[in-house]
Design a protein around this motif. Structure first.
Motif: not given
Length: 465
Positions: A66-67, A73, A77, A79, A118-119, A122, A152, A189
């Protein structure tokens, strides 16, 4: 077993009485029972047995990156805005897929594939396509397989959405959490309303078969008025499925939640009002209450499967697919076979090291006992269908275990009678029937058959409501 009623009643006193931490029962035993003493050979043996049975497959790919951190959350993850970290991960998850595929017979069909995080978005389109091809080159997919991905909306454009659909993804989900800007800022978010509606427009234009959105109640600065606005905007967005999760504030487990001021959280009474409003608004606008925190349109597969008695549940939540072996790829992912659950290493270093050493990247696991399997069947039947036939359980396990339901669960009778006295269930000679008042407390009802609950760390579970 067909569902007799989909009605739900909101009893404030019962909700307050039973609002305590209990497992979500995406599995039984819960993941808290997995240990590092588990042996890799036990997983390989379980795979060999399932090869013989030709059990269908459900695959999961975990993309942990994730950025930025969302403070609510609870996922595992990584980051970072350094996109280059995805390159080695992509290499290792492909190796993970290939070594597991070598153990699984190729003629076993995949009926479900999900990418989570996560994403997942990404990854660049090129990286997504590379991973997609690796999976498809190593497994055989059923023509009607359900293929889904989480995204996302902050990192989407129209081209990416159409790329995912053209590649073969059929279902898509994204998190809203709350439309209110103050709440969004408090949980880090920020995603404007216009962005969410634009993303939904692209998704519909691309022709995805189903769209799921996630909301969370209990976040900082939420109140009944603001979340009513969020619910009504969500209805206007018109997703096929809606998940409305209860925020589990556990900063002692998830350190990122320490950035949320406890005093900003809505009190329990406000949360219950929000929950009641949510159920009334969604069911009043055509959504079916599936169970716990899930809603779906009447023509959605979830609602149809539940009405027919075909709804199932696994680590990914409710599913319409028949009982399958869930095989997870990537760091922290969970695999769930008939009598074995395993979880991969939660940190990249351990995950990479295991694969480099030629080992399956599992960190912990558990082998289920016969008793576990019986109890799992009961718990999942209650969680999915809100009723249970004692005769069906006896018939299913009689040849193997010589099971008489009443004698086998004699210790559970006391708690079941307490639940009946509170109006959560009806007990008869052959059946346990969950009442409309009990549907919101189905986790509590299921927990009556959980032999581990007294020994588990309850602070790791979210509260029932």
């Amino acid at each position: 077993m067909r569902l007799l009623s989909q009605s739900v009643e909101f009893d404030l006193n019962l909700l307050r009485k039973y609002d305590r931490p209990v497992p979500r029962y995406t599995s039984y035993p819960p993941a808290t029972e997995l240990t590092e003493e588990f042996r890799e050979i036990d997983l390989k043996t379980a795979i060999a047995v399932s090869n013989y049975k030709k059990t269908p497959l459900s695959l999961y790919c975990h993309i942990p990156f994730c950025e930025s951190a969302c403070y609510f959350c609870g996922c595992n993850t990584v980051i970072t805005q350094r996109k280059e970290v995805a390159e080695p991960y992509l290499d290792y998850i492909q190796r993970d897929i290939k070594q597991m595929a070598e153990l699984i017979d190729r003629d076993r069909e995949v009926n479900q594939l999900h990418w989570g995080g996560g994403t997942p978005n990404y990854l660049s389109p090129k990286q997504v396509e590379t991973l997609w091809k690796t999976i498809n080159n190593n497994f055989t997919f059923a023509p009607e397989a359900e293929i889904s991905i989480e995204v996302n909306p902050r990192y989407l454009d129209k081209h990416y959405i159409f790329f995912l659909r053209d590649l073969g993804f059929k279902r898509i989900s994204f998190g809203i959490q709350d439309f209110n800007p103050t709440v969004q800022a408090a949980v880090n978010r920020i995603q404007p309303e216009a962005m969410l509606f634009e993303a939904m427009g692209w998704i519909r234009e691309a022709g995805f078969e189903s769209v799921n959105v996630d909301l969370i109640y209990g976040l900082p600065y939420q109140n009944l008025e603001t979340f009513t606005d969020t619910i009504r905007k969500t209805i206007k967005l018109d997703p096929d499925r809606i998940a409305v999760f209860n925020f589990a504030y556990i900063p002692w487990v998830k350190g990122v939640q320490k950035r949320i001021a406890k005093e900003a959280l809505p009190p329990a009474s406000e949360k219950l009002s929000i929950l009641q409003m949510t159920i009334e608004e969604l069911t009043g606008n055509g959504y079916v209450f599936i169970g716990m925190d899930h809603f779906a349109k009447p023509n959605d597969e979830l609602a149809i499967a539940q009405q027919k008695g075909d709804l199932h549940r696994n680590f990914q939540g409710y599913t319409t697919k028949p009982e399958s072996d869930l095989v997870g790829f990537g760091m922290t992912s969970i695999s769930m076979l008939h009598d074995v659950y395993v979880q991969n290493h939660k940190r990249l270093k351990g995950y990479y090291q295991a694969i480099d050493e030629g080992r399956l990247p599992i960190e912990r696991g558990v082998t289920l006992s016969r008793d576990d399997i019986i109890r799992r069947t009961i718990i999942m039947e209650l969680m999915c269908q809100f009723q249970l036939s004692k005769y069906d359980i006896e018939e299913k396990y009689h040849l193997s275990f010589d099971l008489d339901f009443e004698e086998y669960f004699i210790k559970e009778r006391y708690n079941l009678r307490l639940l009946e006295a509170d109006g959560l269930i009806h007990l008869s000679h052959d059946r346990i029937q969950v009442t409309p008042s009990g549907r919101l407390l189905i986790r509590n009802i299921a927990s009556a058959f959980d032999k581990y609950l007294g020994t588990q760390q309850s602070e790791r579970f979210s509260k029932a409501v």
